[in-house]
Design a protein around this motif. Sequence first.
Motif, PDB file in Angstrom:
ATOM      1  N   TYR A   4       0.867  -1.168   0.000  1.00 21.85           N
ATOM      2  CA  TYR A   4       0.000   0.000   0.000  1.00 21.85           C
ATOM      3  C   TYR A   4       0.906   1.220   0.000  1.00 21.85           C
ATOM      4  O   TYR A   4       1.742   1.391   0.874  1.00 21.85           O
ATOM      5  CB  TYR A   4      -0.936  -0.016   1.210  1.00 21.85           C
ATOM      6  CG  TYR A   4      -1.923  -1.148   1.122  1.00 21.85           C
ATOM      7  CD1 TYR A   4      -3.162  -0.961   0.521  1.00 21.85           C
ATOM      8  CD2 TYR A   4      -1.610  -2.415   1.600  1.00 21.85           C
ATOM      9  CE1 TYR A   4      -4.063  -2.007   0.406  1.00 21.85           C
ATOM     10  CE2 TYR A   4      -2.503  -3.468   1.488  1.00 21.85           C
ATOM     11  CZ  TYR A   4      -3.721  -3.250   0.891  1.00 21.85           C
ATOM     12  OH  TYR A   4      -4.609  -4.289   0.765  1.00 21.85           O
ATOM     13  N   GLU A  19       0.916  -5.480   3.260  1.00 20.50           N
ATOM     14  CA  GLU A  19      -0.427  -5.867   3.700  1.00 20.50           C
ATOM     15  C   GLU A  19      -0.420  -6.327   5.152  1.00 20.50           C
ATOM     16  O   GLU A  19      -1.402  -6.142   5.866  1.00 20.50           O
ATOM     17  CB  GLU A  19      -1.004  -6.927   2.780  1.00 20.50           C
ATOM     18  CG  GLU A  19      -0.208  -8.210   2.696  1.00 20.50           C
ATOM     19  CD  GLU A  19      -0.749  -9.154   1.642  1.00 20.50           C
ATOM     20  OE1 GLU A  19      -1.959  -9.127   1.365  1.00 20.50           O
ATOM     21  OE2 GLU A  19       0.044  -9.919   1.093  1.00 20.50           O
ATOM     22  N   PHE A  26      -3.394  -0.754  11.030  1.00 20.52           N
ATOM     23  CA  PHE A  26      -4.536   0.030  10.560  1.00 20.52           C
ATOM     24  C   PHE A  26      -5.792  -0.797  10.352  1.00 20.52           C
ATOM     25  O   PHE A  26      -6.707  -0.367   9.641  1.00 20.52           O
ATOM     26  CB  PHE A  26      -4.159   0.768   9.265  1.00 20.52           C
ATOM     27  CG  PHE A  26      -2.981   1.685   9.422  1.00 20.52           C
ATOM     28  CD1 PHE A  26      -3.105   2.892  10.070  1.00 20.52           C
ATOM     29  CD2 PHE A  26      -1.735   1.319   8.948  1.00 20.52           C
ATOM     30  CE1 PHE A  26      -2.023   3.735  10.234  1.00 20.52           C
ATOM     31  CE2 PHE A  26      -0.633   2.145   9.100  1.00 20.52           C
ATOM     32  CZ  PHE A  26      -0.784   3.362   9.745  1.00 20.52           C
ATOM     33  N   ASN A  27      -5.857  -1.971  10.948  1.00 23.32           N
ATOM     34  CA  ASN A  27      -7.052  -2.811  10.929  1.00 23.32           C
ATOM     35  C   ASN A  27      -7.543  -3.103   9.504  1.00 23.32           C
ATOM     36  O   ASN A  27      -8.744  -3.087   9.245  1.00 23.32           O
ATOM     37  CB  ASN A  27      -8.154  -2.173  11.781  1.00 23.32           C
ATOM     38  CG  ASN A  27      -9.194  -3.173  12.197  1.00 23.32           C
ATOM     39  OD1 ASN A  27      -8.917  -4.364  12.289  1.00 23.32           O
ATOM     40  ND2 ASN A  27     -10.404  -2.695  12.458  1.00 23.32           N
ATOM     41  N   ASN A  28      -6.599  -3.316   8.585  1.00 21.04           N
ATOM     42  CA  ASN A  28      -6.907  -3.618   7.180  1.00 21.04           C
ATOM     43  C   ASN A  28      -7.718  -2.538   6.475  1.00 21.04           C
ATOM     44  O   ASN A  28      -8.459  -2.820   5.539  1.00 21.04           O
ATOM     45  CB  ASN A  28      -7.634  -4.968   7.047  1.00 21.04           C
ATOM     46  CG  ASN A  28      -6.674  -6.109   6.873  1.00 21.04           C
ATOM     47  OD1 ASN A  28      -5.521  -5.907   6.529  1.00 21.04           O
ATOM     48  ND2 ASN A  28      -7.147  -7.302   7.109  1.00 21.04           N
ATOM     49  N   GLU A  29      -7.576  -1.305   6.883  1.00 19.16           N
ATOM     50  CA  GLU A  29      -8.328  -0.201   6.283  1.00 19.16           C
ATOM     51  C   GLU A  29      -7.371   0.807   5.645  1.00 19.16           C
ATOM     52  O   GLU A  29      -6.717   1.580   6.347  1.00 19.16           O
ATOM     53  CB  GLU A  29      -9.172   0.525   7.348  1.00 19.16           C
ATOM     54  CG  GLU A  29     -10.333  -0.271   7.856  1.00 19.16           C
ATOM     55  CD  GLU A  29     -11.427  -0.425   6.823  1.00 19.16           C
ATOM     56  OE1 GLU A  29     -11.495   0.380   5.881  1.00 19.16           O
ATOM     57  OE2 GLU A  29     -12.217  -1.368   6.950  1.00 19.16           O
ATOM     58  N   PRO A  30      -7.273   0.828   4.312  1.00 16.80           N
ATOM     59  CA  PRO A  30      -6.408   1.811   3.655  1.00 16.80           C
ATOM     60  C   PRO A  30      -6.769   3.260   3.995  1.00 16.80           C
ATOM     61  O   PRO A  30      -5.903   4.121   4.055  1.00 16.80           O
ATOM     62  CB  PRO A  30      -6.613   1.537   2.163  1.00 16.80           C
ATOM     63  CG  PRO A  30      -7.046   0.114   2.095  1.00 16.80           C
ATOM     64  CD  PRO A  30      -7.854  -0.108   3.352  1.00 16.80           C
ATOM     65  N   ARG A  31      -8.047   3.526   4.261  1.00  9.72           N
ATOM     66  CA  ARG A  31      -8.428   4.913   4.588  1.00  9.72           C
ATOM     67  C   ARG A  31      -7.856   5.342   5.935  1.00  9.72           C
ATOM     68  O   ARG A  31      -7.552   6.518   6.140  1.00  9.72           O
ATOM     69  CB  ARG A  31      -9.940   5.097   4.537  1.00  9.72           C
ATOM     70  CG  ARG A  31     -10.710   4.260   5.488  1.00  9.72           C
ATOM     71  CD  ARG A  31     -12.225   4.369   5.217  1.00  9.72           C
ATOM     72  NE  ARG A  31     -12.925   3.331   5.906  1.00  9.72           N
ATOM     73  CZ  ARG A  31     -13.496   3.492   7.098  1.00  9.72           C
ATOM     74  NH1 ARG A  31     -13.472   4.661   7.690  1.00  9.72           N
ATOM     75  NH2 ARG A  31     -14.110   2.484   7.675  1.00  9.72           N
ATOM     76  N   HIS A  32      -7.680   4.376   6.875  1.00 10.20           N
ATOM     77  CA  HIS A  32      -7.039   4.707   8.150  1.00 10.20           C
ATOM     78  C   HIS A  32      -5.555   5.013   7.933  1.00 10.20           C
ATOM     79  O   HIS A  32      -4.995   5.904   8.567  1.00 10.20           O
ATOM     80  CB  HIS A  32      -7.188   3.570   9.160  1.00 10.20           C
ATOM     81  CG  HIS A  32      -8.593   3.329   9.595  1.00 10.20           C
ATOM     82  ND1 HIS A  32      -9.426   4.335  10.040  1.00 10.20           N
ATOM     83  CD2 HIS A  32      -9.324   2.191   9.653  1.00 10.20           C
ATOM     84  CE1 HIS A  32     -10.604   3.827  10.350  1.00 10.20           C
ATOM     85  NE2 HIS A  32     -10.574   2.516  10.110  1.00 10.20           N
ATOM     86  N   THR A  55      -2.820   0.505  -4.298  1.00  6.55           N
ATOM     87  CA  THR A  55      -2.491  -0.879  -3.975  1.00  6.55           C
ATOM     88  C   THR A  55      -1.683  -1.455  -5.126  1.00  6.55           C
ATOM     89  O   THR A  55      -2.146  -1.480  -6.259  1.00  6.55           O
ATOM     90  CB  THR A  55      -3.767  -1.718  -3.777  1.00  6.55           C
ATOM     91  OG1 THR A  55      -4.593  -1.084  -2.809  1.00  6.55           O
ATOM     92  CG2 THR A  55      -3.424  -3.117  -3.315  1.00  6.55           C
TER      93      THR A  55
END
Length: 90
Positions: A4, A19, A26-32, A55
């Motif tokens: 990412y 990943e 970030f709890n699998n959240e790209p926006r975080h 990605t």
Amino acid sequence: MKYYVYFDAYGHAKRIITETELAEKFNNEPRHFLSAVCQGHPAASDGHTSGHVGTLNFDSEKELKEYLEGLGDEITGFYGCRSESRPYNF
């Protein structure tokens, strides 16, 4: 492996995580991830972010580095020329 990559508003890669790191931090959240990277930006307090998270999927970190190094091959100068050209005000 998935990577990412945070690209700033000018399209330059500024921060890269795997990943695994995305899942852990970030709890699998790209926006975080995007929010965390943009926190130092002055407009971040308004909820605005500059840039985006892309990605990328490569077999090795070497391939990722080669790809990112190739992004710097931008044509610069006046109308795409590299010689002694300068922009003029018409």
